[in-house]
Design a protein around this motif. Sequence first.
Motif, mmCIF file in Angstrom:
data_model
loop_
_atom_site.group_PDB
_atom_site.id
_atom_site.type_symbol
_atom_site.label_atom_id
_atom_site.label_comp_id
_atom_site.label_asym_id
_atom_site.label_seq_id
_atom_site.Cartn_x
_atom_site.Cartn_y
_atom_site.Cartn_z
ATOM 1 N N MET A 250 -11.349 17.902 -18.098
ATOM 2 C CA MET A 250 -11.867 16.908 -17.150
ATOM 3 C C MET A 250 -12.061 15.558 -17.842
ATOM 4 N N TRP A 251 -12.626 15.591 -19.030
ATOM 5 C CA TRP A 251 -12.845 14.344 -19.759
ATOM 6 C C TRP A 251 -11.520 13.688 -20.150
ATOM 7 N N LEU A 252 -10.552 14.495 -20.608
ATOM 8 C CA LEU A 252 -9.242 13.953 -20.969
ATOM 9 C C LEU A 252 -8.532 13.375 -19.750
ATOM 10 N N LEU A 253 -8.671 14.030 -18.605
ATOM 11 C CA LEU A 253 -8.058 13.524 -17.382
ATOM 12 C C LEU A 253 -8.726 12.225 -16.921
ATOM 13 N N PHE A 254 -10.027 12.122 -17.140
ATOM 14 C CA PHE A 254 -10.713 10.859 -16.845
ATOM 15 C C PHE A 254 -10.147 9.731 -17.702
ATOM 16 N N GLU A 255 -9.931 10.002 -18.992
ATOM 17 C CA GLU A 255 -9.344 8.986 -19.867
ATOM 18 C C GLU A 255 -7.939 8.627 -19.403
ATOM 19 N N LEU A 256 -7.190 9.632 -18.927
ATOM 20 C CA LEU A 256 -5.843 9.372 -18.411
ATOM 21 C C LEU A 256 -5.900 8.480 -17.182
ATOM 22 N N GLU B 21 0.823 -1.207 0.000
ATOM 23 C CA GLU B 21 0.000 0.000 0.000
ATOM 24 C C GLU B 21 0.859 1.259 0.000
ATOM 25 N N ARG B 22 1.984 1.218 0.704
ATOM 26 C CA ARG B 22 2.882 2.373 0.712
ATOM 27 C C ARG B 22 3.498 2.597 -0.665
ATOM 28 N N LYS B 23 3.790 1.504 -1.374
ATOM 29 C CA LYS B 23 4.369 1.639 -2.713
ATOM 30 C C LYS B 23 3.414 2.346 -3.668
ATOM 31 N N VAL B 24 2.118 2.139 -3.478
ATOM 32 C CA VAL B 24 1.133 2.802 -4.323
ATOM 33 C C VAL B 24 0.842 4.207 -3.822
ATOM 34 N N ALA B 25 0.813 4.384 -2.493
ATOM 35 C CA ALA B 25 0.400 5.658 -1.914
ATOM 36 C C ALA B 25 1.401 6.774 -2.172
ATOM 37 N N ILE B 26 2.702 6.470 -2.140
ATOM 38 C CA ILE B 26 3.706 7.522 -2.318
ATOM 39 C C ILE B 26 3.597 8.172 -3.699
ATOM 40 N N PRO B 27 3.557 7.406 -4.792
ATOM 41 C CA PRO B 27 3.359 8.055 -6.094
ATOM 42 C C PRO B 27 2.037 8.812 -6.193
ATOM 43 N N LEU B 28 0.991 8.308 -5.535
ATOM 44 C CA LEU B 28 -0.300 9.000 -5.573
ATOM 45 C C LEU B 28 -0.225 10.342 -4.859
ATOM 46 N N PHE B 29 0.461 10.401 -3.722
ATOM 47 C CA PHE B 29 0.619 11.654 -3.000
ATOM 48 C C PHE B 29 1.358 12.678 -3.866
ATOM 49 N N ILE B 30 2.469 12.237 -4.439
ATOM 50 C CA ILE B 30 3.284 13.164 -5.241
ATOM 51 C C ILE B 30 2.526 13.633 -6.470
ATOM 52 N N SER B 31 1.888 12.695 -7.168
ATOM 53 C CA SER B 31 1.172 13.067 -8.385
ATOM 54 C C SER B 31 -0.035 13.932 -8.087
ATOM 55 N N SER B 32 -0.693 13.729 -6.943
ATOM 56 C CA SER B 32 -1.846 14.561 -6.606
ATOM 57 C C SER B 32 -1.435 16.011 -6.385
ATOM 58 N N VAL B 33 -0.279 16.213 -5.745
ATOM 59 C CA VAL B 33 0.213 17.581 -5.548
ATOM 60 C C VAL B 33 0.573 18.222 -6.887
ATOM 61 N N LEU B 34 1.292 17.481 -7.717
ATOM 62 C CA LEU B 34 1.698 18.021 -9.010
ATOM 63 C C LEU B 34 0.488 18.329 -9.897
ATOM 64 N N LEU B 35 -0.517 17.464 -9.860
ATOM 65 C CA LEU B 35 -1.714 17.688 -10.665
ATOM 66 C C LEU B 35 -2.488 18.911 -10.175
ATOM 67 N N PHE B 36 -2.553 19.097 -8.868
ATOM 68 C CA PHE B 36 -3.245 20.284 -8.345
ATOM 69 C C PHE B 36 -2.527 21.553 -8.781
ATOM 70 N N TYR B 37 -1.198 21.566 -8.648
ATOM 71 C CA TYR B 37 -0.420 22.724 -9.107
ATOM 72 C C TYR B 37 -0.592 22.936 -10.611
ATOM 73 N N LEU C 159 -9.019 20.772 -8.297
ATOM 74 C CA LEU C 159 -9.711 19.524 -7.970
ATOM 75 C C LEU C 159 -10.019 18.713 -9.222
ATOM 76 N N ALA C 160 -10.369 19.398 -10.315
ATOM 77 C CA ALA C 160 -10.660 18.682 -11.558
ATOM 78 C C ALA C 160 -9.433 17.921 -12.052
ATOM 79 N N PHE C 161 -8.256 18.480 -11.830
ATOM 80 C CA PHE C 161 -7.030 17.814 -12.270
ATOM 81 C C PHE C 161 -6.680 16.608 -11.403
ATOM 82 N N GLU C 162 -7.446 16.390 -10.317
ATOM 83 C CA GLU C 162 -7.251 15.204 -9.485
ATOM 84 C C GLU C 162 -8.067 14.015 -9.996
ATOM 85 N N ILE C 163 -8.798 14.191 -11.077
ATOM 86 C CA ILE C 163 -9.655 13.122 -11.601
ATOM 87 C C ILE C 163 -8.870 11.839 -11.895
ATOM 88 N N PRO C 164 -7.670 11.902 -12.497
ATOM 89 C CA PRO C 164 -6.935 10.637 -12.710
ATOM 90 C C PRO C 164 -6.668 9.876 -11.419
#
Length: 242
Positions: free
Chosen positions: A216-222, A97-113, A161-166
């Motif tokens: 939003m739709w493109l991010l959903f596809e991503l 779970e940690r292996k998955v969570a760390i990339p998710l944390f980092i990518s969520s911050v980058l996507l919000f920015y 928040l919309a960029f957090e869709i992926p």
Amino acid sequence: MPLVAHLKELRDRLVKSLIVVFVVFLGLYFLAGDLYMILARPLEILLPEGGQLIATGVASPFFVPLKLTIVLAIFISVPYLLHQIWGFIAPALYKHERKVAIPLFISSVLLFYAGVAFVYFVVLPLVFGFFTSVGPEDINLMPDIGNVLDFCLKLFFAFGLAFEIPIATFLMVRAGIVTTEALASKRPYIFVSCFVVGMLVTPPDVVSQSILAVPMWLLFELGLVFSRLIPKKSIEEAAEAE
């Protein structure tokens, strides 16, 4: 750890987070006026001759930049805040779970920015350009600085928040709430839903709605693409092994 120890650790991490936000706020406070002018720059350069930003409230010249500085302090402190959250919940996670969570944390911050940057460099110039060009010629456009800030912050958080869709799509698929095949089969409904959300959170014009709905739709596809990269079976096997 006993419950009291968990609460003590949570308190310590909250205090540290507040201190960091306050220190960043102090560092930005003396630049509050300049930061607001940077925020309003996409609108200021599009104002017609005779138009200018105004303050209709007596205290607006003080409170509006102050509000922006507080939001920026929190925004800049997000990586540290997430680090504190991660430090609190990480001991309760399994290794896989940690292996998955760390990339998710980092990518969520980058996507919000990325969502905020997209608003400032793409959305605001287009939206402000539309509104400054459709008004009657005999009316001088003089936006209130408080309204401009609220409008910008609304778009920043909506697109952030919309960029957090992926991330949301990936988590729902990985948690077994829904399958990638089920989501893919509902593409038409999701496409329409994106435009409905765009209609609710953006100004009432087709340009603004499309600027939010299409990404939003493109991010959903991503998100669907990312969800297919890691087979669910491998995650289940890792959980069973641990």
